[in-house]
Enzyme design. Structure first.
Site, PDB file in Angstrom:
ATOM      1  N   ASN A  32      42.115  46.041  48.510  1.00  0.00           N
ATOM      2  CA  ASN A  32      41.224  46.538  49.623  1.00  0.00           C
ATOM      3  C   ASN A  32      40.476  45.402  50.468  1.00  0.00           C
ATOM      4  O   ASN A  32      39.745  45.387  50.874  1.00  0.00           O
ATOM      5  CB  ASN A  32      39.967  47.010  49.070  1.00  0.00           C
ATOM      6  CG  ASN A  32      39.136  46.084  47.941  1.00  0.00           C
ATOM      7  OD1 ASN A  32      39.340  45.134  47.942  1.00  0.00           O
ATOM      8  ND2 ASN A  32      38.057  46.879  47.318  1.00  0.00           N
ATOM      9  N   CYS A  72      38.595  42.758  49.694  1.00  0.00           N
ATOM     10  CA  CYS A  72      37.069  42.491  49.706  1.00  0.00           C
ATOM     11  C   CYS A  72      36.952  41.253  49.494  1.00  0.00           C
ATOM     12  O   CYS A  72      35.984  40.463  49.563  1.00  0.00           O
ATOM     13  CB  CYS A  72      36.142  43.475  48.590  1.00  0.00           C
ATOM     14  SG  CYS A  72      36.796  43.129  46.933  1.00  0.00           S
ATOM     15  N   ASN A  73      37.898  40.417  48.707  1.00  0.00           N
ATOM     16  CA  ASN A  73      37.487  38.921  48.569  1.00  0.00           C
ATOM     17  C   ASN A  73      38.982  38.269  48.877  1.00  0.00           C
ATOM     18  O   ASN A  73      39.218  37.168  48.247  1.00  0.00           O
ATOM     19  CB  ASN A  73      37.301  38.615  47.089  1.00  0.00           C
ATOM     20  CG  ASN A  73      36.981  37.342  46.764  1.00  0.00           C
ATOM     21  OD1 ASN A  73      36.022  36.670  47.601  1.00  0.00           O
ATOM     22  ND2 ASN A  73      37.288  36.666  45.737  1.00  0.00           N
ATOM     23  N   LEU A 112      36.047  42.537  40.901  1.00  0.00           N
ATOM     24  CA  LEU A 112      35.428  41.561  41.209  1.00  0.00           C
ATOM     25  C   LEU A 112      34.982  40.545  40.224  1.00  0.00           C
ATOM     26  O   LEU A 112      35.133  41.024  39.011  1.00  0.00           O
ATOM     27  CB  LEU A 112      33.713  42.207  41.774  1.00  0.00           C
ATOM     28  CG  LEU A 112      33.893  43.400  42.667  1.00  0.00           C
ATOM     29  CD1 LEU A 112      32.452  43.989  42.629  1.00  0.00           C
ATOM     30  CD2 LEU A 112      34.113  42.704  43.762  1.00  0.00           C
ATOM     31  N   SER A 116      40.038  37.990  30.269  1.00  0.00           N
ATOM     32  CA  SER A 116      39.362  36.647  30.528  1.00  0.00           C
ATOM     33  C   SER A 116      38.950  36.364  29.263  1.00  0.00           C
ATOM     34  O   SER A 116      38.450  36.880  28.328  1.00  0.00           O
ATOM     35  CB  SER A 116      38.364  36.709  31.422  1.00  0.00           C
ATOM     36  OG  SER A 116      37.621  35.667  31.641  1.00  0.00           O
ATOM     37  N   TYR A 167      30.235  41.351  33.773  1.00  0.00           N
ATOM     38  CA  TYR A 167      31.592  40.969  34.163  1.00  0.00           C
ATOM     39  C   TYR A 167      32.608  40.971  32.961  1.00  0.00           C
ATOM     40  O   TYR A 167      33.539  41.679  32.830  1.00  0.00           O
ATOM     41  CB  TYR A 167      31.767  39.871  35.068  1.00  0.00           C
ATOM     42  CG  TYR A 167      33.016  39.059  35.152  1.00  0.00           C
ATOM     43  CD1 TYR A 167      34.119  39.747  35.948  1.00  0.00           C
ATOM     44  CD2 TYR A 167      33.678  38.091  34.295  1.00  0.00           C
ATOM     45  CE1 TYR A 167      35.564  39.238  36.020  1.00  0.00           C
ATOM     46  CE2 TYR A 167      34.741  37.647  34.338  1.00  0.00           C
ATOM     47  CZ  TYR A 167      35.754  38.248  35.117  1.00  0.00           C
ATOM     48  OH  TYR A 167      37.090  38.037  35.177  1.00  0.00           O
ATOM     49  N   LYS A 170      35.458  43.771  31.314  1.00  0.00           N
ATOM     50  CA  LYS A 170      36.592  43.141  30.806  1.00  0.00           C
ATOM     51  C   LYS A 170      37.306  43.702  29.502  1.00  0.00           C
ATOM     52  O   LYS A 170      38.182  44.340  29.243  1.00  0.00           O
ATOM     53  CB  LYS A 170      36.827  41.578  31.012  1.00  0.00           C
ATOM     54  CG  LYS A 170      36.943  41.075  32.203  1.00  0.00           C
ATOM     55  CD  LYS A 170      38.357  41.304  32.952  1.00  0.00           C
ATOM     56  CE  LYS A 170      38.515  40.849  34.429  1.00  0.00           C
ATOM     57  NZ  LYS A 170      39.434  41.459  35.302  1.00  0.00           N
ATOM     58  N   ASN A 210      40.839  28.863  32.294  1.00  0.00           N
ATOM     59  CA  ASN A 210      40.082  28.651  33.511  1.00  0.00           C
ATOM     60  C   ASN A 210      41.435  28.303  34.747  1.00  0.00           C
ATOM     61  O   ASN A 210      41.563  27.200  34.720  1.00  0.00           O
ATOM     62  CB  ASN A 210      39.102  27.304  33.641  1.00  0.00           C
ATOM     63  CG  ASN A 210      37.993  27.770  32.765  1.00  0.00           C
ATOM     64  OD1 ASN A 210      38.290  28.152  31.569  1.00  0.00           O
ATOM     65  ND2 ASN A 210      36.888  27.386  33.434  1.00  0.00           N
ATOM     66  N   ARG A 218      36.646  22.641  29.147  1.00  0.00           N
ATOM     67  CA  ARG A 218      37.165  23.986  29.454  1.00  0.00           C
ATOM     68  C   ARG A 218      38.745  23.627  29.404  1.00  0.00           C
ATOM     69  O   ARG A 218      39.131  22.517  29.607  1.00  0.00           O
ATOM     70  CB  ARG A 218      37.050  24.244  30.734  1.00  0.00           C
ATOM     71  CG  ARG A 218      35.460  24.596  30.961  1.00  0.00           C
ATOM     72  CD  ARG A 218      34.910  26.139  30.297  1.00  0.00           C
ATOM     73  NE  ARG A 218      33.597  26.266  30.577  1.00  0.00           N
ATOM     74  CZ  ARG A 218      32.603  25.607  29.963  1.00  0.00           C
ATOM     75  NH1 ARG A 218      32.773  24.855  28.923  1.00  0.00           N
ATOM     76  NH2 ARG A 218      31.434  26.217  30.179  1.00  0.00           N
ATOM     77  N   ARG A 278      23.555  24.969  33.156  1.00  0.00           N
ATOM     78  CA  ARG A 278      23.591  26.161  33.783  1.00  0.00           C
ATOM     79  C   ARG A 278      23.516  27.358  32.804  1.00  0.00           C
ATOM     80  O   ARG A 278      24.200  27.062  31.639  1.00  0.00           O
ATOM     81  CB  ARG A 278      24.880  26.333  34.567  1.00  0.00           C
ATOM     82  CG  ARG A 278      25.058  27.537  35.167  1.00  0.00           C
ATOM     83  CD  ARG A 278      26.386  27.784  36.236  1.00  0.00           C
ATOM     84  NE  ARG A 278      27.567  27.518  35.303  1.00  0.00           N
ATOM     85  CZ  ARG A 278      28.777  27.451  35.858  1.00  0.00           C
ATOM     86  NH1 ARG A 278      29.001  27.586  37.176  1.00  0.00           N
ATOM     87  NH2 ARG A 278      29.704  27.398  35.194  1.00  0.00           N
TER      88      ARG A 278
END
Ligand code: NAD
Ligand code: WQD
Length: 340
Positions: A34, A36-37, A85, A126, A150, A154, A180, A232, A293
């Site tokens: 679509n 969208c990204n 997304l 993920s 998110y 998944k 990653n 990571r 974070r």
């Protein structure tokens, strides 16, 4: 057998690279997205790299009639489902939008697959579904404890696919749990093109190197890791693309549904990645330490043994390859596909 493979979300970062690997291995990709990204330019460039026409159907997967039309026209023998997304922070702020898109797209796609008699599926899961690691390296038997909408989505889609597999023994699927993904196709023609300020480390570092952002903030220097920055398992997107081809190839001999880690098994710290990128770009990437974070973990890396045993696939590319290929893409396309 028909060699069309339907790539849902195939105009995006990982899907466009996978389209190339599919062509290189004798498959014909057809994409539904679509946008969208993503941009249709990614698929035009895939066509110029491969010399093969790649049909792009611009539609939302929740539009069942559009999805049905694609199955009717191409009768794909397998589906790779990348659509959704993917911004973790945004999913915390807009959970309904995430569940609606990611689950809604999956329901509609799986429904139309069954209707069309297509029973072979590779799904983009993920490593985020493992949550805080209880032990490292992460094996597929690690408990599933996502910490954001998110990741919950998944885990739910993985469960739905497993339930489908129990209900229908002819369904074969791999839930690929990526670590990653970074890097770009070595041509420098396609790569990751996040909109706005990137959330993830590698696209942020490359935007700093190309002069679009002033400096990297390293989120925490007091993690329990050798240099204090987060660790990571970065995997080159072309290795990841080849893992999808290996999965599609393994599907006919597969019994039921399996979850498989897709990583290198190597941990790399933020500061190691910055040093490798600086070497690849021939310039120092400026950085400063910032607070940790929210939601971050110290270390995360895969046990990739199952992928090796089940799919005959292992990652081959180095951290230097990941940085050099990212830099080639970013330096030649400082505005991503935007300038095309
Ligand atoms: P991406 O955003 O570049 O690609 C996803 C594509 O899906 C986009 O082109 C988007 O336009 C399309 N899409 C989204 N919702 C759709 C819908 N309802 N109908 C049709 N198309 C839709 O992301 P990516 O990095 O290529 O990731 C691909 C998949 O891998 C995603 O499912 C993501 O969650 C998963 N994944 C990504 C990472 C990562 O770090 N990139 C890590 C683990 C898992
Ligand atoms: C990597 C490291 C940060 C940005 C995310 C999702 C995960 C998966 C992959 C989809 C961490 C540090 C980052 C920055 C930094 N996506 N960092 N400065 O968080 O491991 O995983 O992408 O499934 O679900 O959560 O990746 O690239 O954001 O961070 O210091 O500006 O880089 O703290 O240690 P993460 P990331």
């Amino acid at each position: 057998m028909n060699n069309w493979v339907l790539i849902a979300g195939g105009a995006g970062y990982i899907g466009s690279h996978t389209a190339i690997s599919l062509v290189e291995n004798g498959y014909r990709p057809v994409v539904i997205d679509n946008m969208c990204n993503s941009s249709p330019e990614s698929i035009r460039r895939v066509e110029s790299i491969t010399g093969i026409e790649v049909p792009l159907i611009q539609a939302d997967l929740r539009d069942s009639a559009a999805v049905r039309a694609v199955f009717d026209r191409y009768a794909p023998s397998a589906v790779i489902h990348f659509a959704g997304l993917k911004a973790v922070g945004e999913s915390v702020e807009r959970p309904l939008a995430y569940y609606d898109c990611n689950l809604g797209a999956s329901f509609s796609l799986f429904d139309e697959m069954l209707r069309a008699g297509c029973h072979s599926l590779v799904f983009s899961s993920s490593a985020t579904i493992y949550g805080e690691p209880q032990q490292l390296p992460l094996t597929e038997s690690h408990p599933i404890r996502p910490t954001n909408p998110y990741g919950h989505g998944k885990a739910m889609i993985e469960q739905i696919i497993m339930d489908l597999g129990r209900a229908r023994p002819d369904i074969r699927a791999f839930n690929l749990r990526y670590f990653n993904p970074v890097g770009a196709h070595p041509s420098g023609l396609i790569g990751e093109d996040p909109s706005g300020i990137p959330n993830n480390l590698m696209p942020f570092v490359s935007k700093v190197a190309v002069g679009r952002l002033p400096r990297l903030q390293v989120f925490g220097s007091d993690w329990p890791t050798p240099d204090g920055s987060g660790v990571r398992d970065y995997i080159h997107v072309m290795d990841l693309a080849e893992a999808h081809v290996a999965a599609v190839r393994a599907l006919p001999g597969q019994n039921g549904v399996r979850a498989v880690n897709i990583g290198t098994g190597r941990g790399t710290s933020v500061l190691e990645l910055v040093a490798a990128f600086s070497a690849a770009a021939g310039q120092e990437v400026p950085w400063e330490v910032a607070p940790r974070r929210a939601g971050d973990i110290a270390r995360c890396y895969a046990d990739p043994a199952l992928a090796r045993n089940l799919l005959g696939w292992s990652a081959r590319r180095s951290l230097a390859d990941m940085c050099e290929d990212t830099w080639r893409w970013q330096s030649r396309n400082p505005d991503g596909y935007g300038e095309a």
